[in-house]
Write a protein that holds these residues in place. Structure first.
Motif, PDB file in Angstrom:
ATOM      1  N   UNK A  77      -9.348   4.334   0.635  1.00  0.00           N
ATOM      2  CA  UNK A  77      -8.355   4.271  -0.440  1.00  0.00           C
ATOM      3  C   UNK A  77      -7.262   5.278  -0.101  1.00  0.00           C
ATOM      4  N   UNK A  78      -6.083   5.114  -0.693  1.00  0.00           N
ATOM      5  CA  UNK A  78      -4.941   5.964  -0.334  1.00  0.00           C
ATOM      6  C   UNK A  78      -4.879   7.172  -1.271  1.00  0.00           C
ATOM      7  N   UNK A  79      -5.187   8.330  -0.723  1.00  0.00           N
ATOM      8  CA  UNK A  79      -5.150   9.593  -1.463  1.00  0.00           C
ATOM      9  C   UNK A  79      -3.958  10.412  -0.980  1.00  0.00           C
ATOM     10  N   UNK A  80      -3.124  10.858  -1.900  1.00  0.00           N
ATOM     11  CA  UNK A  80      -1.878  11.534  -1.529  1.00  0.00           C
ATOM     12  C   UNK A  80      -2.089  12.681  -0.555  1.00  0.00           C
ATOM     13  N   UNK A  81      -2.990  13.597  -0.873  1.00  0.00           N
ATOM     14  CA  UNK A  81      -3.139  14.791  -0.042  1.00  0.00           C
ATOM     15  C   UNK A  81      -3.698  14.478   1.343  1.00  0.00           C
ATOM     16  N   UNK A  82      -4.538  13.465   1.435  1.00  0.00           N
ATOM     17  CA  UNK A  82      -5.079  13.100   2.743  1.00  0.00           C
ATOM     18  C   UNK A  82      -4.038  12.350   3.568  1.00  0.00           C
ATOM     19  N   UNK A  83      -3.154  11.622   2.890  1.00  0.00           N
ATOM     20  CA  UNK A  83      -2.168  10.786   3.577  1.00  0.00           C
ATOM     21  C   UNK A  83      -0.816  11.476   3.773  1.00  0.00           C
ATOM     22  N   UNK A  84      -0.641  12.679   3.216  1.00  0.00           N
ATOM     23  CA  UNK A  84       0.665  13.348   3.291  1.00  0.00           C
ATOM     24  C   UNK A  84       1.144  13.507   4.728  1.00  0.00           C
ATOM     25  N   UNK A  85       0.301  14.109   5.562  1.00  0.00           N
ATOM     26  CA  UNK A  85       0.695  14.311   6.959  1.00  0.00           C
ATOM     27  C   UNK A  85       0.731  12.991   7.708  1.00  0.00           C
ATOM     28  N   UNK A  86      -0.204  12.103   7.376  1.00  0.00           N
ATOM     29  CA  UNK A  86      -0.290  10.793   8.042  1.00  0.00           C
ATOM     30  C   UNK A  86       0.997   9.998   7.852  1.00  0.00           C
ATOM     31  N   UNK A  87       1.540  10.006   6.645  1.00  0.00           N
ATOM     32  CA  UNK A  87       2.752   9.248   6.346  1.00  0.00           C
ATOM     33  C   UNK A  87       4.010   9.937   6.865  1.00  0.00           C
ATOM     34  N   UNK A  88       3.920  11.241   7.126  1.00  0.00           N
ATOM     35  CA  UNK A  88       5.072  11.982   7.635  1.00  0.00           C
ATOM     36  C   UNK A  88       5.277  11.745   9.126  1.00  0.00           C
ATOM     37  N   UNK A  89       4.200  11.514   9.858  1.00  0.00           N
ATOM     38  CA  UNK A  89       4.286  11.379  11.314  1.00  0.00           C
ATOM     39  C   UNK A  89       5.202  10.238  11.775  1.00  0.00           C
ATOM     40  N   UNK A  90       5.153   9.031  11.171  1.00  0.00           N
ATOM     41  CA  UNK A  90       6.090   7.977  11.603  1.00  0.00           C
ATOM     42  C   UNK A  90       7.551   8.350  11.377  1.00  0.00           C
ATOM     43  N   UNK A  91       7.815   9.199  10.384  1.00  0.00           N
ATOM     44  CA  UNK A  91       9.187   9.669  10.144  1.00  0.00           C
ATOM     45  C   UNK A  91       9.593  10.640  11.247  1.00  0.00           C
ATOM     46  N   UNK A  92       8.706  11.543  11.596  1.00  0.00           N
ATOM     47  CA  UNK A  92       8.983  12.484  12.678  1.00  0.00           C
ATOM     48  C   UNK A  92       9.186  11.758  14.003  1.00  0.00           C
ATOM     49  N   UNK A  93       8.481  10.630  14.149  1.00  0.00           N
ATOM     50  CA  UNK A  93       8.603   9.838  15.377  1.00  0.00           C
ATOM     51  C   UNK A  93       9.749   8.830  15.309  1.00  0.00           C
ATOM     52  N   UNK A  94      10.595   8.987  14.293  1.00  0.00           N
ATOM     53  CA  UNK A  94      11.831   8.202  14.130  1.00  0.00           C
ATOM     54  C   UNK A  94      11.570   6.707  13.963  1.00  0.00           C
ATOM     55  N   UNK A  95      10.453   6.363  13.325  1.00  0.00           N
ATOM     56  CA  UNK A  95      10.142   4.964  13.054  1.00  0.00           C
ATOM     57  C   UNK A  95      10.446   4.587  11.605  1.00  0.00           C
ATOM     58  N   UNK A  96      10.570   5.590  10.748  1.00  0.00           N
ATOM     59  CA  UNK A  96      10.911   5.357   9.337  1.00  0.00           C
ATOM     60  C   UNK A  96      11.813   6.475   8.850  1.00  0.00           C
ATOM     61  N   UNK A  97      12.504   6.211   7.758  1.00  0.00           N
ATOM     62  CA  UNK A  97      13.435   7.194   7.197  1.00  0.00           C
ATOM     63  C   UNK A  97      12.732   8.100   6.190  1.00  0.00           C
ATOM     64  N   UNK A  98      13.385   9.236   5.901  1.00  0.00           N
ATOM     65  CA  UNK A  98      12.853  10.140   4.885  1.00  0.00           C
ATOM     66  C   UNK A  98      12.816   9.446   3.524  1.00  0.00           C
ATOM     67  N   UNK A  99      13.812   8.605   3.268  1.00  0.00           N
ATOM     68  CA  UNK A  99      13.850   7.876   1.990  1.00  0.00           C
ATOM     69  C   UNK A  99      12.604   6.993   1.838  1.00  0.00           C
ATOM     70  N   UNK A 100      12.220   6.293   2.902  1.00  0.00           N
ATOM     71  CA  UNK A 100      11.040   5.435   2.827  1.00  0.00           C
ATOM     72  C   UNK A 100       9.780   6.264   2.636  1.00  0.00           C
TER      73      UNK A 100
END
Length: 282
Positions: free
Chosen positions: A106-129
Motif C-alpha cells: 500500500x502507498x504510505x507517504x513516509x515510506x514513499x517520500x524518497x521513492x517518489x523524489x528519485x524520478x524527479x531528481x533523475x529528470x523524469x518528472x517535474x516537481x509539480x507532479x
C-alpha cells in the motif's frame, strides 16, 4: 551548459542501465538499489488518481492496527509499570501496521517520500507532479487514519482492550512538545523511513524485510520520533475523545510532522543517495 547537463544525464542513465542484478552477488550494489527505487517510483506515477487514493487510504487504515496494539499494551500494563516505561514497551508492537503496509505494498507517504523524489531528481518528472502525488497520498493516508481512529475510539472501550484515558494520554504525549522539537523529530523519522524503503529494496527475502521494518520502526517508537501518519491517528483519536487535545493542536502538530517527514525522506535519503551515485559518473 544545457548540452553538458544532457550529456551528464545520459551518462547517469547509461550507468543505471548497467546496474543489473547478479544472481551470484551476495548484496545489491548502490546502482542496483537506486535503479529499482527509480523504477518503483516510476510505476506509482503511472497509476490513476483513484488507484493512488485507494492504495493510500488502505495504508492509512492498516497503520491503525499499530495504534490498536500500542493502546492495548499501554492499557494492559498501566497498573504495573510507570508511564515512562509504557512508552518504551509499546515500541515492540508499533511495527505491526508498517509490516502490513510495506509488505502489502500500500502507498504510505513516509515510506514513499524518497521513492517518489528519485524520478524527479533523475529528470523524469517535474516537481509539480511530485507535489501533486504527495498531496494525493497524504490525503488518502490521513483520511484512512481518521476513519480507523473513529472505529478504534469506539471499539476499544467496548472490547475492554483500552479506555478513553489511554487514548488521551497517548495523544497528549505525541502532541506535548514544542513545534521546533516536533519538526526535528519528524525529520529524523522521515530520514529513517526513507532508509527503510532503501533497505527493503536492497533485501532479497521476506524475512529480512520484516526484520528491517521491525528494527527501524521500533527504534522510531522507542525514541519517540514523530511519524505523521500514525501520529495523525494518535492525536486525532485524542482530539475526538476529550478536550485535552484541541483542533488547533492537532492541525499544527500534523502539519509540522508532515513537513519534517518530507524533508527527512526527500533530502537526507533521496537527494544524498542519488548524489552519491551521480558524483561517480563522468
Amino acid at each position: 551548459m544545457i548540452e553538458e547537463e544532457d550529456d551528464k544525464q545520459k551518462n547517469i542513465d547509461e550507468e543505471l542501465e548497467k546496474s543489473e542484478k547478479s544472481e551470484d552477488s551476495q548484496a545489491k550494489s548502490h546502482g542496483e538499489i537506486l535503479k529499482e527505487q527509480i523504477c518503483e517510483g516510476q510505476k506509482i506515477y503511472t497509476l490513476s488518481t483513484s488507484s493512488i487514493i485507494m492504495s493510500s487510504l488502505t495504508a492509512g487504515l492498516e497503520i491503525g492496527f499499530s495504534y490498536m496494539l500500542l493502546c492495548s499494551v499501554f492499557f494492559y500494563y498501566s497498573d504495573s509499570l510507570a508511564v515512562e516505561s509504557l512508552f518504551k514497551i509499546i515500541a515492540l508492537v508499533y511495527p505491526l501496521g508498517f509490516i502490513l503496509v510495506v509488505l502489502g505494498q500500500s502507498i504510505l507517504f513516509t515510506e514513499q517520500t524518497s521513492l517518489l523524489t528519485l524520478p524527479v531528481l533523475n529528470r523524469q518528472h517535474s516537481i509539480f507532479s511530485l507535489l501533486r502525488l504527495w498531496g494525493l497520498v497524504i490525503f488518502g493516508n490521513l483520511l484512512g487514519g481518521c476513519l480507523i481512529a473513529f472505529v478504534l475510539v469506539w471499539i476499544g472501550p467496548q472490547l475492554g482492550i483500552f479506555d478513553t484515558k489511554t487514548i488521551v494520554k497517548i495523544g497528549e504525549h505525541v502532541a506535548g512538545f514544542s513545534l521546533p522539537v516536533i519538526l526535528v523529530s519528524a525529520i529524523l523519522a522521515g530520514w529513517m523511513m526513507g532508509l527503510l524503503s532503501w533497505l527493503v529494496t536492497s533485501s532479497k527475502d521476506t524475512v529480512s524485510r520484516i526484520i528491517i521494518i521491525f528494527l527501524i520502526t521500533a527504534t522510531m517508537a522507542f525514541a519517540g520520533l514523530h511519524h505523521s501518519i500514525i501520529g495523525n491517528i494518535e492525536v486525532f483519536a485524542a482530539f475526538i475523545s476529550g478536550p485535552e487535545v484541541s483542533l488547533g493542536t492537532f492541525l499544527s502538530v500534523e502539519a509540522v510532522a508532515l513537513a519534517g517527514n518530507a524533508i527527512g525522506g526527500a533530502f537526507f535519503v533521496a537527494l544524498l543517495k542519488y548524489r552519491a551515485f551521480v558524483n561517480n559518473v563522468g
